[in-house]
Design an enzyme around this catalytic site. Structure first.
Site, PDB file in Angstrom:
ATOM      1  N   ASP A  19      -6.536   1.720   1.459  1.00 15.94           N
ATOM      2  CA  ASP A  19      -6.616   2.081   2.546  1.00 15.94           C
ATOM      3  C   ASP A  19      -8.027   2.079   2.962  1.00 15.94           C
ATOM      4  O   ASP A  19      -8.664   1.846   2.447  1.00 15.94           O
ATOM      5  CB  ASP A  19      -6.474   3.289   2.794  1.00 15.94           C
ATOM      6  CG  ASP A  19      -7.257   5.089   2.327  1.00 15.94           C
ATOM      7  OD1 ASP A  19      -8.505   4.633   2.167  1.00 15.94           O
ATOM      8  OD2 ASP A  19      -6.940   5.982   2.612  1.00 15.94           O
TER       9      ASP A  19
ATOM     10  N   LYS B 156       0.799  -1.032   0.001  1.00 18.96           N
ATOM     11  CA  LYS B 156      -0.149  -0.136   0.239  1.00 18.96           C
ATOM     12  C   LYS B 156       1.457   1.036   0.055  1.00 18.96           C
ATOM     13  O   LYS B 156       1.205   2.453  -1.065  1.00 18.96           O
ATOM     14  CB  LYS B 156      -0.926   0.373   0.803  1.00 18.96           C
ATOM     15  CG  LYS B 156      -2.039   0.942   1.218  1.00 18.96           C
ATOM     16  CD  LYS B 156      -3.492   0.980   2.353  1.00 18.96           C
ATOM     17  CE  LYS B 156      -1.898   2.262   3.927  1.00 18.96           C
ATOM     18  NZ  LYS B 156      -2.866   2.691   4.921  1.00 18.96           N
TER      19      LYS B 156
END
Length: 212
Positions: free
Chosen positions: A139, A121
């Protein structure tokens, strides 16, 4: 309406509203962006932006951060969540960049992921923001929005990312930024601002989805 048709409508509307969206993290170069994104894990961008000015003043380069004293870094980021681990990771990241990448922060996903404290991420967010790379990063906001819109039923962030990439295919950098801002200010976790939602007709539920 098929899922493919719905996906294209959502894609078009998000690109219309957020086509030029950027991160709210404040930075002036790739080094500062990487540090800010690492700090932002489970921490708000607003909080990170309060922390980074003093941190970057003390350690304005990757080389200086690599030589930093751990206690000094901890003191500068102590108002950030998980600051002990993050301080350790920041110094280790900087040391690896200096030792293995000649002090130049890498610009590929795999190389970024090889750095301490940098997962997929974080790597994707850096590549999306700095290079406009065609990646999706998931997220809590992206996860919630994509599930509320019925784009995926995946239980994890990783699987959600895979499904969104398959669905949207291109313009992923803009869609990621759009989903983040939309989730932060309109499709909020507890009290979504439905009256200002431009995809309310496509919403499946107001449930507050969280990755497992």
């Amino acid at each position: 309406m098929t899922k493919a048709q719905k996906t294209q409508i959502i894609k078009r509307k998000f690109l219309m509203h957020y086509g030029d969206a950027k991160t709210e993290l404040q930075y002036s170069n790739l080094y500062e962006l990487l540090v800010a994104v690492m700090l932002s894990a489970q921490c708000t961008d607003k909080r990170v932006n309060l922390i980074t000015p003093a941190l970057f003043e003390a350690f304005p380069s990757i080389h200086l951060l690599a030589q930093a004293n751990l206690s000094d870094v901890k003191a500068l980021i102590k108002s950030c969540s998980f600051f002990n681990n993050k301080a350790t990771h920041l110094i280790a990241m900087a040391q690896k960049v200096v030792q293995e990448f000649q002090g130049i922060i890498p610009s590929t996903q795999q190389e970024l992921k090889s750095l301490p404290g940098v997962g997929q991420k974080t790597a994707n967010v850096v590549l999306i923001e700095y290079f406009g790379a065609n990646f999706m990063a998931v997220d809590t906001h992206v996860f919630r929005v994509s599930h509320r819109l019925g784009l995926t039923q995946a239980k994890t962030a990783q699987k959600t990312e895979e499904e969104l990439v398959k669905l949207f295919q291109d313009n992923l950098h803009a869609l990621h930024q759009g989903f983040v801002l939309f989730g932060r200010y309109i499709c909020k976790a507890v009290t979504p601002n439905c009256k200002d939602c431009f995809v309310s007709d496509l919403c499946k539920t107001k449930k507050n989805f969280k990755p497992q």
